[in-house]
Design an enzyme around this catalytic site. Structure first.
Site, PDB file in Angstrom:
ATOM      1  N   GLU A 212      31.153   8.115  31.842  1.00 18.97           N
ATOM      2  CA  GLU A 212      32.180   8.282  30.765  1.00 18.97           C
ATOM      3  C   GLU A 212      32.187   7.141  29.845  1.00 18.97           C
ATOM      4  O   GLU A 212      32.786   6.096  30.234  1.00 18.97           O
ATOM      5  CB  GLU A 212      33.490   8.631  31.367  1.00 18.97           C
ATOM      6  CG  GLU A 212      33.603  10.101  32.134  1.00 18.97           C
ATOM      7  CD  GLU A 212      33.814  11.274  31.348  1.00 18.97           C
ATOM      8  OE1 GLU A 212      34.143  11.332  30.166  1.00 18.97           O
ATOM      9  OE2 GLU A 212      33.529  12.367  31.989  1.00 18.97           O
ATOM     10  N   CYS A 246      39.356   5.736  23.931  1.00 22.53           N
ATOM     11  CA  CYS A 246      37.662   6.048  23.647  1.00 22.53           C
ATOM     12  C   CYS A 246      37.388   7.048  22.786  1.00 22.53           C
ATOM     13  O   CYS A 246      36.171   7.133  22.263  1.00 22.53           O
ATOM     14  CB  CYS A 246      37.040   6.523  25.141  1.00 22.53           C
ATOM     15  SG  CYS A 246      38.123   7.716  26.079  1.00 22.53           S
TER      16      CYS A 246
END
Ligand code: NAD
Length: 461
Positions: A212, A246
C-alpha cells in the site's frame, strides 16, 4: 531503539498457527470482539498518543483512526462466516463424476508494517483482515510516531497472547532484521521507495506481498464543477491531518476558465475551517518531524504563492497553502507532497488534464469534479489509479464495500471489507474425484488414443 527479535518468538507464532486454533471461525470472531473492546478501552490513550505524535485533532483521530475500525470490525464479524465458507464451483465435463470447491485458507504468520501518518488505523485495519482470515500476526509500527507505537504495543500485549499477535518496535533497521525471517505474507504500508526494499527482501523468501504505497494523486476540477461543494471537499481532503494523507489530493488540475472562482472559494473554505490563524486552530494538525518539515518548506521555493505559505519550525506548523505557476520539473511536482501544500496547474481541454495524469506513474487515488457524466466517464475511462472519487476526495477509503489499494507505483493488492479477508487468505482449489468409476483413457500406455482425445476435447468444449 532496536528491539531484538527472539527467533523463538516467530517459532512460537508458527507453533500457535500449527495448533489449528485460528482455523476456527468462532475463535476469530471472539478475537475481533476482543480487539474492538480493547480499542474502546484504550480510546483516550490512543487519541492522546495521536495528539502527541501529530497534534491530531480529536475529531480527526476518532473519524479516521478509531471509528473507521469499529465499522471494519463489525462488518468483518457480520460477514466472516460467509467469507470463510468453502465455495462449490462447477466441474468441467472432462472430470466427469467429480466435485470441485475453493477453500479459504489462512497463510500462517503475517508481518504488517505500518507508517506514521495514520499510525493506529494503518496498523489495525490490516490486522482485522488478517485475524478474520485466521492468521497469526506480527505488527511493526512506525518509529516516527513513537507514542502511538507504544500504545499499540501495550494494547496488543493486553488483548492477545504474543504467540498469536505481537508487536515489534524499532527503527528501519529493525524492519530489515525482520525481513531476514521468512513470513508467510507481508502487508506493507509506506512509501514507494521502501516498498521496493520490502518486495526485494520478500522475493528472497518467495513471500507474497501487499504493498500500500503513495504517489501524487491528481484532482481534476472541470469547468462545470459545482464549486460550492467542490472547494469544500478538496480543502477538507487536502488539509485533513495537515495534508499527510496518502490519498490526499496532491495537486489540482484546474480548468483555466474557473481559476479565479476556484481560488476564491478555496481561500474562503480555508478561512472558514481554520480561521485567520490556522496555527491557533485546534482542528489543524502538525508535520510529523523536522525532516519532513524541511522537505516541505523546500517546495515553497518554486511557483507563486496564492495563499498561506506561513510556517513555524519549532511548532512543526505549515499553514494551508496554495501555489500556482509551477512546472512539472519543480520539486513540488517531482515527488509526493504529503503536506499542506496544494499546487494548481491550469488546463484548457480535458484531454490535456488526462494526458498530464497519464504521463506520470499511476496514482493511488484520482479525483474528478464535474457535473457532466460524460466528462466523469471520460476521465475514469481514460486514466488509471488505485481508487478515487467523483465530486469528492478521500471518502472512498471509508467504504468496506470498496477494495482499497494502489496500482503500479502506488502499490499492489487491496484490503478493507471482503478484499481484506481475501488478501490474507489463500484460495485453495480442490477437486474431489469419485471412486465409482475410473476412466482408463488418461493412463499410459497411450497407444493411438490421440484422435480419441481430440474428439473428446471437441465434444466437451
Ligand atoms: P516509509 O516507507 O518511510 O515507512 C513505512 C515503514 O517502513 C515504517 O514502519 C518504517 O520503519 C519502515 N521502513 C522505513 N525505511 C525502511 C527501510 N529502509 N527498510 C525497511 N523498512 C523501512 O513511509 P512513511 O514515511 O512512514 O509513510 C509515508 C508514505 O506512506 C507516503 O508515501 C504515503 O503515501 C504512504 N502511505 C500509503 C498508504 C496507503 O494506504 N497506500 C497509507 C499511508 C501512507
Amino acid at each position: 531503539m532496536l528491539t531484538k527479535l527472539p527467533s523463538q518468538s516467530l517459532a512460537r507464532q508458527r507453533a500457535f498457527f500449527a495448533s489449528g486454533k485460528t482455523r476456527d471461525v468462532d475463535f476469530r470472531i471472539v478475537q475481533l470482539k476482543k480487539l474492538k473492546e480493547g480499542i474502546r478501552k484504550y480510546e483516550p490513550e490512543i487519541m492522546a498518543a495521536l495528539y502527541d505524535d501529530l497534534r491530531k485533532p480529536p475529531f480527526e483521530s476518532y473519524a479516521s483512526e478509531i471509528g473507521i475500525l469499529y465499522t471494519e470490525i463489525d462488518h468483518a464479524i457480520r460477514n466472516i462466516r460467509s467469507w470463510a465458507r468453502s465455495r462449490r464451483v462447477a466441474t468441467p465435463l472432462i472430470h466427469f463424476l467429480s466435485r470441485s470447491r475453493i477453500d479459504q485458507q489462512p497463510y500462517g504468520v503475517v508481518l504488517i508494517i505500518s507508517p506514521w501518518n495514520y499510525p493506529f488505523q494503518l496498523a489495525m485495519a490490516p490486522l482485522i483482515g488478517a485475524i478474520a482470515a485466521g492468521n497469526c500476526v506480527l505488527i511493526k509500527p512506525s518509529e516516527l510516531s513513537p507514542a502511538t507505537a507504544s500504545i499499540i504495543d501495550k494494547m496488543i500485549r493486553e488483548i492477545f497472547p504474543s504467540d498469536y499477535i505481537s508487536v515489534f518496535q524499532g527503527e528501519a533497521e529493525a524492519t530489515q532484521t525482520l525481513l531476514e525471517e521468512k513470513f508467510d505474507y507481508i502487508f506493507f504500508t509506506g512509501s514507494t521507495a521502501v516498498g521496493r526494499i520490502i518486495m526485494t527482501a520478500a522475493a528472497l523468501h518467495l513471500t507474497p506481498v501487499t504493498l500500500e504505497l503513495g504517489g501524487k494523486s491528481p484532482c481534476i476540477v472541470h469547468e462545470d464543477a459545482r464549486l460550492n461543494y467542490g472547494a469544500k471537499r478538496i480543502a477538507w481532503g487536502k488539509f485533513f491531518n495537515a495534508g499527510q494523507t496518502c490519498i490526499a489530493p496532491d495537486y489540482v488540475l484546474l480548468h483555466r476558465k474557473i481559476k479565479e472562482r476556484f481560488v476564491e472559494k478555496m481561500t474562503g473554505m480555508i478561512l472558514a475551517f481554520y480561521g485567520e490563524n490556522p496555527m491557533k486552530s485546534p482542528d489543524y494538525a502538525r508535520i510529523i518531524n523536522a525532516r519532513h518539515f524541511d522537505r516541505l518548506i523546500r517546495f515553497l521555493k518554486t511557483g507563486r504563492m496564492i495563499s498561506g505559505g506561513d510556517y513555524h519550525r519549532e511548532e512543526l506548523y505549515i499553514s494551508p497553502t496554495m501555489i500556482d505557476q509551477v512546472t512539472p520539473d519543480d520539486p513540488v511536482m517531482q515527488e509526493e507532497i504529503f503536506g499542506p501544500i496544494l499546487p494548481i496547474i491550469e488546463y484548457d481541454e480535458i484531454d490535456e488534464a488526462i494526458a498530464f495524469v497519464n504521463q506520470r506513474p499511476r496514482p493511488l487515488a484520482l479525483y474528478c469534479f464535474s457535473e457532466s457524466v460524460k466528462i466523469q466517464d471520460k476521465v475514469l475511462g481514460e486514466t488509471s489509479s488505485g481508487g478515487g472519487c467523483i465530486n469528492d476526495t478521500v471518502s472512498h477509503v471509508g467504504s468496506q464495500e470498496l477494495p482499497f489499494g494502489g496500482i503500479g507505483d502506488s502499490g499492489m493488492g487491496a484490503y478493507h471489507g471482503k478484499p481484506g479477508f481475501d488478501t490474507f487468505s489463500h484460495q485453495r482449489g480442490i477437486l474431489i474425484r469419485s471412486n465409482l468409476v475410473d476412466m482408463p483413457l488418461r493412463y499410459p500406455p497411450y497407444r493411438d488414443r490421440v484422435s480419441l482425445l481430440k474428439l473428446l476435447f471437441r465434444i466437451i468444449r
